[in-house]
Every structure is written in C-alpha cells, then in structure tokens.
Design a protein around this motif. Structure first.
Motif, short mmCIF file in Angstrom:
data_model
loop_
_atom_site.label_atom_id
_atom_site.label_comp_id
_atom_site.label_asym_id
_atom_site.label_seq_id
_atom_site.Cartn_x
_atom_site.Cartn_y
_atom_site.Cartn_z
N GLU A 1 -17.12 1.61 2.73
CA GLU A 1 -15.87 1.13 3.31
C GLU A 1 -15.15 2.27 4.02
OE1 GLU A 1 -11.81 -1.26 1.90
OE2 GLU A 1 -13.34 -0.66 0.44
N HIS A 2 -15.07 2.17 5.34
CA HIS A 2 -14.40 3.20 6.14
C HIS A 2 -12.91 2.89 6.18
CE1 HIS A 2 -18.04 5.13 7.82
NE2 HIS A 2 -18.56 3.94 7.66
N ARG A 3 -12.08 3.82 5.70
CA ARG A 3 -10.63 3.65 5.76
C ARG A 3 -10.02 4.89 6.40
NH1 ARG A 3 -10.07 0.87 -0.03
NH2 ARG A 3 -9.98 3.02 -0.78
N SER A 4 -8.99 4.68 7.20
CA SER A 4 -8.33 5.79 7.87
C SER A 4 -7.51 6.59 6.86
CB SER A 4 -7.40 5.27 8.97
OG SER A 4 -6.30 4.57 8.38
N PHE A 5 -7.10 7.79 7.27
CA PHE A 5 -6.24 8.61 6.43
C PHE A 5 -4.95 7.87 6.10
CE2 PHE A 5 -2.73 11.56 5.92
CZ PHE A 5 -3.20 12.39 4.93
N LYS B 1 -28.37 18.65 -9.53
CA LYS B 1 -29.57 18.94 -8.75
C LYS B 1 -30.61 19.61 -9.64
CE LYS B 1 -27.88 23.46 -7.11
NZ LYS B 1 -26.70 23.53 -7.96
N SER B 2 -31.87 19.47 -9.26
CA SER B 2 -32.96 20.09 -10.02
C SER B 2 -34.14 20.33 -9.10
CB SER B 2 -33.38 19.19 -11.19
OG SER B 2 -34.35 19.81 -11.99
N GLY B 3 -34.95 21.31 -9.45
CA GLY B 3 -36.16 21.59 -8.69
C GLY B 3 -35.90 22.23 -7.34
N MET B 4 -34.80 22.98 -7.22
CA MET B 4 -34.46 23.57 -5.93
C MET B 4 -34.79 25.06 -5.91
SD MET B 4 -30.84 21.68 -5.10
CE MET B 4 -30.79 22.37 -3.44
N ALA B 5 -35.21 25.54 -4.75
CA ALA B 5 -35.51 26.95 -4.56
C ALA B 5 -34.27 27.67 -4.04
CB ALA B 5 -36.67 27.12 -3.58
N VAL B 6 -34.35 29.00 -4.00
CA VAL B 6 -33.25 29.80 -3.47
C VAL B 6 -32.96 29.39 -2.02
CG1 VAL B 6 -32.51 32.14 -2.88
CG2 VAL B 6 -33.80 31.72 -4.98
N ASN B 7 -31.69 29.22 -1.69
CA ASN B 7 -31.21 28.84 -0.36
C ASN B 7 -31.42 27.36 -0.04
OD1 ASN B 7 -30.32 31.48 0.23
ND2 ASN B 7 -32.37 32.05 0.95
N ASP B 8 -31.99 26.57 -0.96
CA ASP B 8 -32.03 25.13 -0.76
C ASP B 8 -30.62 24.56 -0.95
OD1 ASP B 8 -34.69 25.15 -0.32
OD2 ASP B 8 -35.29 24.30 -2.25
N TYR B 9 -30.35 23.44 -0.33
CA TYR B 9 -29.05 22.80 -0.50
C TYR B 9 -29.20 21.29 -0.29
CZ TYR B 9 -28.92 22.85 4.63
OH TYR B 9 -29.22 22.68 5.96
N ILE B 10 -28.22 20.55 -0.79
CA ILE B 10 -28.17 19.09 -0.65
C ILE B 10 -26.89 18.73 0.08
CG2 ILE B 10 -28.14 16.87 -1.84
CD1 ILE B 10 -29.51 18.20 -4.20
N GLU B 11 -26.97 17.81 1.05
CA GLU B 11 -25.80 17.31 1.75
C GLU B 11 -25.56 15.85 1.35
OE1 GLU B 11 -25.48 19.69 5.92
OE2 GLU B 11 -27.03 18.14 5.81
N PHE B 12 -24.29 15.52 1.08
CA PHE B 12 -23.90 14.15 0.75
C PHE B 12 -22.87 13.68 1.75
CE2 PHE B 12 -25.11 16.08 -3.28
CZ PHE B 12 -25.90 15.09 -3.87
N THR B 13 -22.86 12.40 2.01
CA THR B 13 -21.79 11.79 2.80
C THR B 13 -21.62 10.34 2.36
OG1 THR B 13 -20.95 11.42 5.04
CG2 THR B 13 -23.29 11.00 4.69
N GLN B 14 -20.43 9.80 2.56
CA GLN B 14 -20.13 8.39 2.29
C GLN B 14 -20.48 8.02 0.84
OE1 GLN B 14 -21.98 6.00 5.37
NE2 GLN B 14 -20.72 6.93 6.98
#
Length: 211
Positions: A88-92, A62-75
């Motif tokens: 590709e969705h696979r079960s446990f 990550k770059s260019g972020m201020a204090v308390n900024d955050y990034i969320e990722f999924t999939q």
C-alpha cells in the motif's frame, strides 16, 4: 545466503508471564529483486494479560553471508489476515495524518520535544492589563484524535508542565505552572496558569492518545 523472519510475542516482564513464541521461515536469496511473503499464525491471547509491557516483535535475520555481502529490502508491509495484499503506497501527508490520530505536537516536525524554541509556539495576549490565571487559548487539532488526549505543556525553554510569561514580547521571561482543561478529541480551550500574569503567555505542547 538466506534470511529468517521471526515473530516474537511477549506478555509482561513478571516471571511466568514472560511468554516468547518464535516462528521462522528461511528464504533463499539471489542477486535479483524478488517478492516474498510470509504468513504466520501467532499464539492465542487467551489467558494472557496484555498491558504496557506487552509487544509483538518482528525480526529479519541474515545467514550464510560473506564479508561485504549485503541485503536490500523495500516495500515491507505487516498486516492482519490470511493473505498478503499488494504493498500500500501512501504519501507522507497520509502517513502523518494517520499518526496524528494518536500523537500531535506544536514543535516543528523534526524538532525534539522540550527544545528551547519559539518556532511553532502558541501565544495568548491579555489586553486588559490585569493579571489573570484562566486564559482562553483555543487550539483546534488538525486531525481528530482517537480519544481526548493527555496534554503536556512546555514553556519556550523546554520545561514541561510550564508556560512562558513573555511580558509585552514573544520571548521567554519567566516560567509559570500551566495545565489545560476542556480537552476533547478535536481541540482544547482553556489554559490555567499559576501565578496569574498579564500580557503575553507562550507555550508548546504534546498530545498523547496512544492505545
């Protein structure tokens, strides 16, 4: 703010064979969920020696972020090819079955290797009263493995290379040196212990068929 994706290839740890290849793409982010793909052509393996110290590392910076900024990722998905395909969705259960082609254990899923426990242990009881060193303790693997695996045995106290002499019960009494023969991709059949023992013997195991 934005993030950078980084792909790094490394071939060993021996001076001139330390080859790093970094490629990056800057992706600008917003406050909404967005879909991104990154496609990269990596270095050729020609002339490289691929061994136990070789790896491909994928990093997200990550770059260019201020204090308390955050990034969320999924999939997040990594795949070989010239186009990104839908996630590709696979079960446990599916993921576990695929992983068991390369590694299996007798311990419960969340239990570390070498833990002192009887949960999940395998037992064999010899009824004749005579001490024997060859035990027919057949174990059928839940998933056929990539190749016949390397087998590591543990006694019920968690000591590797050992089995537990349990006497007439199911708890650990003393340690026996132990190994397995007749191992295939689908199971193993004969345990050899030393010294020989009568009555009940208990073990845990791990099976390793990694590349």
């Amino acid at each position: 703010c934005y993030f950078l994706s980084q792909f790094r290839q490394r071939f060993g740890f021996c001076g001139s064979c330390n080859v790093f290849f970094d490629v990056t793409d800057a992706v600008t982010l917003t406050t909404s969920w967005e879909y991104f793909t990154v496609t990269k052509t990596l270095n050729s393996l020609s002339g490289k020696t691929v061994g136990t110290s070789s790896f491909l590392e994928v990093g997200i910076w990550k770059s260019g972020m201020a204090v308390n900024d955050y990034i969320e990722f999924t999939q997040v998905q990594l795949e070989v090819g010239d186009k990104a395909t839908p996630f590709e969705h696979r079960s446990f259960g599916e993921e576990l079955s695929l992983a068991q082609r390369y590694f299996q254990k007798s311990y419960s899923y969340g239990t570390a290797l070498g833990t002192a426990t009887q949960n999940g242990a395998k037992y064999q009881r010899h009824e004749s009263g005579a001490s024997v060193s060859n035990r027919a303790l057949t174990i059928v693997f839940p998933v056929a493995m990539r190749v016949a695996p390397s087998v590591t045995l543990y006694d019920l106290q968690g000591t590797s290379g050992k089995a537990s002499d349990c006497g007439s019960g199911f708890g650990h009494s003393s340690s026996l040196t132990a190994s397995y023969s007749q191992v295939s991709e689908s199971g193993m059949a004969r345990m050899v212990i030393s010294p020989s023992a009568d009555q009940t013997v208990g073990i845990h195991y791990t099976l390793d068929a990694e590349l």
